[in-house]
Design a protein around this motif. Structure first.
Motif, PDB file in Angstrom:
ATOM      1  N   GLY A 132      49.663  48.933  44.270  1.00 43.41           N
ATOM      2  CA  GLY A 132      48.884  50.112  44.617  1.00 43.41           C
ATOM      3  C   GLY A 132      47.732  49.654  45.526  1.00 43.41           C
ATOM      4  N   ASP A 133      47.533  48.509  45.602  1.00 40.42           N
ATOM      5  CA  ASP A 133      46.256  48.041  46.639  1.00 40.42           C
ATOM      6  C   ASP A 133      47.036  47.451  47.873  1.00 40.42           C
ATOM      7  N   GLY A 134      48.292  47.499  48.064  1.00 39.75           N
ATOM      8  CA  GLY A 134      48.996  47.243  49.231  1.00 39.75           C
ATOM      9  C   GLY A 134      49.477  45.825  49.248  1.00 39.75           C
ATOM     10  N   CYS A 135      48.938  44.981  48.344  1.00 41.39           N
ATOM     11  CA  CYS A 135      49.500  43.576  48.120  1.00 41.39           C
ATOM     12  C   CYS A 135      51.285  43.490  48.087  1.00 41.39           C
ATOM     13  N   ARG A 136      51.695  42.601  48.918  1.00 40.78           N
ATOM     14  CA  ARG A 136      53.151  42.607  48.656  1.00 40.78           C
ATOM     15  C   ARG A 136      53.430  41.218  48.298  1.00 40.78           C
ATOM     16  N   ILE A 152      47.015  46.525  34.688  1.00 45.39           N
ATOM     17  CA  ILE A 152      47.520  47.101  36.055  1.00 45.39           C
ATOM     18  C   ILE A 152      46.784  46.045  37.128  1.00 45.39           C
ATOM     19  N   HIS A 153      47.718  45.781  38.226  1.00 49.08           N
ATOM     20  CA  HIS A 153      47.342  44.670  39.207  1.00 49.08           C
ATOM     21  C   HIS A 153      46.027  44.907  39.832  1.00 49.08           C
ATOM     22  N   GLY A 154      45.462  43.843  40.018  1.00 47.36           N
ATOM     23  CA  GLY A 154      44.001  44.007  40.562  1.00 47.36           C
ATOM     24  C   GLY A 154      43.528  42.676  41.013  1.00 47.36           C
ATOM     25  N   HIS A 155      42.272  42.668  41.349  1.00 46.90           N
ATOM     26  CA  HIS A 155      41.874  41.286  41.942  1.00 46.90           C
ATOM     27  C   HIS A 155      40.599  40.887  41.336  1.00 46.90           C
TER      28      HIS A 155
HETATM   29 ZN   LIG Z   1      46.382  43.204  45.108  1.00 48.50          ZN
END
Ligand SMILES: [Zn+2]
Length: 128
Positions: free
Chosen positions: A76-80, A125-128
């Motif tokens: 969702g944050d654009g990380c691929r 959920i994906h995050g940093h």
């Molecule tokens: Zn990310």
């Protein structure tokens, strides 16, 4: 679609499902499951799965191994991330994903149904 290719042949002892063009063979393992999942060329989660679920992104964790083909995912944050066989796969909840190229992507995934991220110590959920 009979084939002797072990990547695609019917999985002995498994429950077979066909979900929006994705072929899934499920074998129980304790409180979890081992699944062979075949994503066909052209598959994209947001196109083929999203219409039937109530989330903007795929909220499943995917842990396992890609044994054939190539996939790409976008959080969702654009990380691929890109996974090309042979490669281990660890994808956190909160992503779109699609098959790259003209061949099916074949994955061996271990899951705990709705509890996979927790069991693997991943964020919800994906995050940093
Ligand atoms: Zn990310």
């Amino acid at each position: 679609m009979a084939t002797n290719d072990p990547l695609l042949a019917p999985v002995r002892g498994a429950e077979h499902r066909d979900l929006n063009g994705v072929q899934i063979d499920i074998t129980p393992a304790g409180t979890g499951r081992v699944r062979r999942v075949v994503y066909q060329p052209g598959f994209r989660w947001s196109t083929h799965m999203k219409p039937q679920v109530n989330t903007d992104l795929c909220m499943h964790a995917h842990v396992g191994f890609i044994v054939s083909g190539e996939i790409q995912i976008e959080y969702g944050d654009g990380c691929r991330l890109r996974f090309v066989a042979p490669q281990a796969v660890a994808i956190e909840p909160g992503h779109d994903g699609w098959v790259v190229g003209d061949a099916p992507a074949v994955m061996i995934e271990v899951d705990f149904e709705g509890n996979t991220a927790t069991q693997f110590g991943m964020p919800a959920i994906h995050g940093h």
